[in-house]
Design an enzyme around this catalytic site. Sequence first.
Site, short mmCIF file in Angstrom:
data_model
loop_
_atom_site.label_atom_id
_atom_site.label_comp_id
_atom_site.label_asym_id
_atom_site.label_seq_id
_atom_site.Cartn_x
_atom_site.Cartn_y
_atom_site.Cartn_z
N HIS A 1 -1.50 -7.17 -1.02
CA HIS A 1 -2.85 -6.77 -1.78
C HIS A 1 -3.02 -7.92 -3.03
O HIS A 1 -4.12 -8.01 -3.61
CB HIS A 1 -3.05 -5.41 -2.36
CG HIS A 1 -3.32 -4.50 -1.08
ND1 HIS A 1 -2.49 -4.02 -0.36
CD2 HIS A 1 -4.52 -3.76 -0.97
CE1 HIS A 1 -2.91 -3.14 0.32
NE2 HIS A 1 -4.14 -2.90 0.03
N GLU B 1 -3.91 -1.40 8.46
CA GLU B 1 -2.67 -1.51 7.54
C GLU B 1 -1.57 -0.48 7.68
O GLU B 1 -0.48 -0.87 7.74
CB GLU B 1 -3.38 -1.24 6.05
CG GLU B 1 -4.18 -2.48 5.64
CD GLU B 1 -4.91 -2.27 4.28
OE1 GLU B 1 -4.59 -1.34 3.56
OE2 GLU B 1 -5.51 -2.88 3.52
#
Length: 329
Positions: free
Chosen positions: A208, A175
């Site tokens: 997300h 990420e």
Amino acid sequence: MAALGGDGLRLLSVSRPERQPESAALSGPGSGLCCWVSVFSCFSLACSYVGSLYVWKSELPRDHPAVIKRRSTSVLVVSSLSPLCVLLWRELTGIQPGTSLLTLMGFRLEGIFPAALLPLLLTMILFLGPLMQLSMDCPCDLTDGLKVVLAPRSWARCLTDMRWLRNQVIAPLTEELVFRACMLPMLAPCTGLGPAVFTCPLFFGVAHFHHIIEQLRFRQSSVGSIFVSAAFQFSYTAVFGAYTAFLFIRTGHLIGPVLCHSFCNYMGFPAVCAALEHPQKWPLLAGYALGVGLFLLLLQPLTDPKLYGSLPLCMLLERTGASETLLCS
């Protein structure tokens, strides 16, 4: 030349065109195109990262070891290919960073030790209250706790636990590589460093939202609570993304954001409600307040660019004719 005299030399010096910034795309008519390329590149990276999680069809929940293995493979492939997107962006915009691609993305040796230690220390100071809470609730004393942490058997058990590997290693590394190391160099010449700190986390926060799919599929709670939870998760992941983007710019390293990400994944969101009901509520609340106060006090000194050497993103903006003083000094 002598026949020109002093006036002629002055005329020549005045009429000589000044050297323009290296990337006219940022200051001329093509600035809009440069920004569109940057935003589209970041959007493509975010979609690729999230999309890679769903190339494997499975009826199993996300925490099942088989699902974690397949998804980890996918995101590792996508993140390892993500620097190619930065290369393509560089070719399309004509921007020349003046450093190697790896250096621009935070892979460098200069200042690596303070870059690994100081941002993590700063983050641990912010979590002073939760760390106190964890210590108070832990059944073992400090000596026993250190023995467990340092025991090779404990680490061997962690390295064979797919959930631990996902949360502490794979997710932080991939990420931060995709959403910070690749996106910030593409966004900064378009928006400037300050706006990039807050623009980049939007891609991170939206990425997300895919957890909604998982929760709706397995009906883990009501639809309303799922969307409220998703909105809350978007908010705190966006704030966290802004923090790690700030660390990446101020240190010029990827290792600090990765370690802080891993630490925050381990700690989770601070259990403030539990602290309010804790038998030792007041010392805990004092720890929370002290941690936040010290964090704000030490944020600038511990991320002073002088501690980490030259900053690749600041050098990039200098070459493109932009001036950034707040985050670069």
